[in-house]
Motif scaffolding. Structure first.
Motif, short mmCIF file in Angstrom:
data_model
loop_
_atom_site.label_atom_id
_atom_site.label_comp_id
_atom_site.label_asym_id
_atom_site.label_seq_id
_atom_site.Cartn_x
_atom_site.Cartn_y
_atom_site.Cartn_z
N SER A 569 -19.02 -23.33 -21.76
CA SER A 569 -18.23 -23.11 -22.97
C SER A 569 -19.18 -22.80 -24.13
N ASP A 613 -13.92 -16.28 -18.35
CA ASP A 613 -14.52 -16.32 -19.68
C ASP A 613 -13.86 -17.41 -20.51
N TRP A 614 -14.62 -17.96 -21.47
CA TRP A 614 -14.13 -18.98 -22.40
C TRP A 614 -13.69 -18.32 -23.70
N SER A 615 -12.71 -18.92 -24.33
CA SER A 615 -12.34 -18.50 -25.67
C SER A 615 -13.41 -18.95 -26.66
N GLY A 618 -13.57 -22.55 -27.40
CA GLY A 618 -13.91 -23.42 -26.28
C GLY A 618 -12.75 -24.19 -25.70
N ILE A 621 -9.48 -20.67 -21.09
CA ILE A 621 -10.21 -19.85 -20.12
C ILE A 621 -9.31 -18.71 -19.68
N TRP A 653 -12.35 -14.05 -27.26
CA TRP A 653 -13.14 -14.57 -26.16
C TRP A 653 -14.63 -14.54 -26.50
#
Length: 801
Positions: A569, A613-615, A618, A621, A653
């Motif tokens: 993250s 992928d993480w935003s 955090g 996903i 993201w």
């Protein structure tokens, strides 16, 4: 079983039809034009147990579908409703439930488009800041790539492919690139006119011109590409001649220039079943003669330096002495006589006295010379033959390479024993050393200055050193998939099927350190602090390595299938691990990335995880799977699947490596089968996206790239499918990994003009990604970066190429 499956399919088809009819009866206007013109509407669908039309539906049990009312397909809508209904009840016995539909005309809330992969529709929700999708224009990005460095060497299956030029440059090849590496200046130049993997090299007697032959390969449509030989100038990198286009089969295995006539002729052996041997007047691009060589493997070919009419080839179970006369080639088999015939003649050279020295699979150096024919054995009229004059025991196992030095001394390189031996002109041993086992066997040797040597090995390493100081360096020998770039230094990590984890310095173009694991490494990611890196393995196991000590600080396992993606993250408090068992495992991270505690598990994908992928905050996903799903997860809320995917349309993201999504939809070619793109990566500036495809190409697109048939800059260099791409922390370079070519290409990102994100023509500027200096999370990250800054050691003292 087949009968039961067919019955279930028939029942589903019937239910789809019934639902479509029910919808038509409830809302006849759905088959008519949109009552509000071009504005799409949001349909809100509720599943309840009531018997009447729900006037005040329970929104907590609602899901949403957003058709274009001008082009609505009731069959598709009924299938969607059926799927949602079946996920809400435990059986297909829908008689207990009544489907209640409430129509809310909420305009311009959620537009969507679809892309199709292998006939499967994938819905993409258009972000709110896109005012008119149809008017978006996709342009070529202003950024371009320029090949900066090639890491590696092809030694696992090629011979005689490392030479020194008078310019001080070593010439060798990897993938589709011939590399000219200046030994003292530590710079590289690249010859890049080949369309597929280079397989052989030859140096002209003038030490300037070079001949390089390639394999055939296939294009993106699976059609074969014709192999050829290029003759080019090593000073200017200008191609002077292309030999044999349409003549050779499968590829070019060996090439050699003549010597006695100042290099007027070129000998070529192709990779066909008969290993056709041809001689060319390369200046005129005409073939002088061609003949079938042998059905056995051929390892090397050379002209006799004193006689252009004499050619020698060697390989499996043979050494042939060819004579060119009156436009024809005739051959004589080398006679072993009282000596044991080896299975392979691996290599040969000409001594200064004119003798032929061969190295074989028995570990012997054989000296061949001409002698009178044995008339008793061969009959009257027999001409002189080549026979063994002397046998010298040299190595345990095969003699892989021989190299004649200026004074007549000889160097030999061993396979099994990995020794390099220096011999006097009369083959008396003078000095020897042994290269470390991790580098493999000695494949080829090049003399730098009489004392210093370059050694190519079977594990794709080029070592530089001397007998007294030894040799060190390494590289990958098998397919690579894992690639990670450091969050604030020009350092990157690679891992692959050869079980090696390598950390490279992108600024100094060198290897920092390397370690060998028990299993293949398939994915990796640095923690935001830069102090540790996680590596996912092929068995469900994943390791966390300390970059300073290189020790394993955590060893965890999730399932028993391979891991395909690991991603921290943005603040480093969580790490997500995507597996081929269809799950995403979430861990909380403490103690600077050295302690991991299972936080939860994301369940919902129906196939293996491919990318995630993480935003930026955090909390969420985005993930892709092998069956082309795009799902979103609320991690901090308990790893919950977000069923209303349109609610994530405006989410930002932290990275974008998912190959499926609205912002990268345009990178897919029409008719793609879903496996054509192996990886992609958005730049940190969010201006461009790099794509690794299955056809040996690296692409650079504008970002965002949401429209089909978007233009791109396309770059060649890899000789195999490109497995991964990543930008360095400041977007100064892009790294790309080859599959079977075991090649790492480092591309310099060149920006034209003073373009800035705020000038993007089609999209509004996203909120700033920078964090206030008063943000405690940012403070923690800065402290971690300062703490980790000293952890990355400078490259090892070995002078690796």
């Amino acid at each position: 079983m087949e009968v039961r499956l067919q019955a279930q399919e028939d029942e589903i088809t019937l239910l789809k039809s019934s639902l479509a009819d029910a919808l038509r009866n409830l809302f006849p206007s759905m088959d008519s034009p949109n009552p509000v013109g071009s504005q799409p509407a949001l349909w809100m669908v509720c599943i309840t147990q009531s018997t009447g039309i729900t006037t005040a539906p329970d929104y907590s049990s609602a899901f949403y579908f957003t058709p274009d009312l001008q082009n609505i397909n009731l069959s598709d809508l009924s299938l969607f409703l059926l799927c949602e209904l079946c996920s809400s009840v435990r059986s297909l016995n829908v008689c207990k439930y009544k489907l209640q539909v409430a129509l809310c005309q909420i305009y311009v809330i959620c537009q969507s488009i679809k892309m199709f992969i292998r006939g499967r529709p994938i819905t993409m929700y258009i972000p709110s800041n896109i005012q008119n999708y149809d008017e978006l224009k996709m342009d070529l990005p202003s950024e371009k790539l320029e090949l900066d460095w090639v890491y590696g060497y092809r030694g696992r299956d090629c011979r005689g492919n490392l030479y020194m030029l008078p310019s001080g440059e070593a010439v060798y090849f990897l993938a589709c690139v011939v590399v000219l590496y200046h030994v003292t200046k530590r710079t590289q130049r690249h010859y890049r006119k080949h369309t597929d993997c280079v397989r052989c090299l030859a140096i002209h007697p003038d030490k300037v011109l070079i001949a390089s032959g390639q394999t055939a390969g296939v294009d993106k449509d699976g059609k074969p590409l014709q192999p050829f030989v290029h003759i080019w100038d090593s000073t200017t990198l200008v191609t002077l001649q292309q030999i044999g286009l349409g003549t050779f089969e499968r590829g070019v295995g060996s090439v050699a220039f003549s010597n006695a006539d100042a290099g007027a002729f070129l000998c070529v052996i192709d990779d066909s079943n008969e290993h056709m041997l041809s001689v060319w007047d390369w200046n005129k691009n005409t073939k002088v003669v061609e003949v079938k060589s042998t059905n056995e493997a051929v390892f090397a070919v050379e002209f006799n330096p004193a006689d252009t009419n004499n050619i020698i080839t060697c390989g499996k179970s043979h050494v042939y002495f060819w004579t060119l006369s009156a436009g024809t080639l005739t051959k004589k088999q080398g006679i072993f006589g009282k000596y044991k015939k080896p299975k392979f003649i691996m290599c040969f050279v000409f001594s200064l006295t004119g003798d032929v020295l061969t190295g074989d699979s028995e570990g012997n150096i054989l000296t061949w010379g001409k002698s009178a024919a044995d008339i008793k054995t061969l009959g009257k009229g027999a001409k002189e033959t080549f026979q063994i004059m002397k046998q010298t025991r040299a190595h345990e196992g095969s003699v892989f390479t021989l190299c004649v030095l200026q004074g007549g001394a000889l160097l030999s390189g061993g396979g099994k024993d990995r020794r390099i031996i220096r011999w006097s002109a009369d083959l008396a041993p003078e000095r020897e050393c042994e290269i470390p086992e991790k580098y493999g066997a000695v494949r080829t040797i090049a003399d730098v200055d009489g004392e210093e040597l370059l050694v190519g090995t079977t594990r794709n390493a080029i070592l530089r050193g001397t007998f007294s100081d030894g040799f060190v360096a390494t590289g990958h020998v098998d397919e690579m998939w894992g690639l990670a770039t450091h969050p604030f230094q020009n350092i990157f990590l690679t891992c692959g099927n050869d079980k090696q984890v390598c950390v490279w310095n992108a600024e100094e173009h060198s290897l920092s350190w390397c370690t060998t694991l028990e299993e293949s490494g398939l994915c990796a990611d640095f923690s935001p602090s830069g102090a540790v890196v996680s590596v996912g393995l092929s068995t469900g196991r994943w390791l966390v390595l300390d970059l300073q000590t290189r020790e394993v600080v955590s060893d965890l396992i999730d399932g028993n299938e391979q891991l395909s993606v690991i991603r921290y993250s943005p603040d480093g408090s969580f790490v997500a691990v995507g597996s081929h068992d269809n799950f995403i495992y979430i861990y909380s991270v403490t103690e600077g990335g050295r302690r991991y505690t299972r936080f939860g598990k994301c369940t919902g994908h129906s196939s293996f995880i491919t990318h995630l992928d993480w935003s930026k905050d955090g909390k969420y996903i985005m993930s892709n799977s092998g069956d082309y799903e795009i799902l979103y997860w609320d991690v901090t809320g308990g790893c919950k699947l977000l069923r209303n995917r349109y609610e994530s349309k405006d989410r930002e993201w932290a990275s974008y490596t998912c190959v499926l999504g609205f912002h990268v939809m345009g990178v897919w070619l029409e008719g793609s089968d879903g496996t054509d793109i192996n990886a992609l990566c958005r730049s940190h500036s969010e201006r461009v996206v790099a794509v690794a495809d299955d056809f040996c190409k690296v692409h650079l697109f504008q970002y965002p790239c949401p429209k089909p048939k978007a233009p791109s800059h396309r770059y060649e260099g890899h000789g195999s499918h490109v497995t991964n791409v990543r930008f360095t922390h400041c977007d100064s370079h892009l790294l790309s990994l080859g599959g079977k070519d075991a090649c790492i290409l480092q591309w310099r990102v060149k920006r034209s003009g003073a373009a800035d994100n705020k000038d993007h023509p089609n999209f509004s500027l996203p909120p700033s990604t920078s964090t206030s200096s008063s943000d405690p999370r940012n403070q923690r990250e800065k402290e971690s970066q300062r703490e980790a800054a000293h952890l990355i050691k400078r490259p090892v003292s070995a002078q690796s190429v």
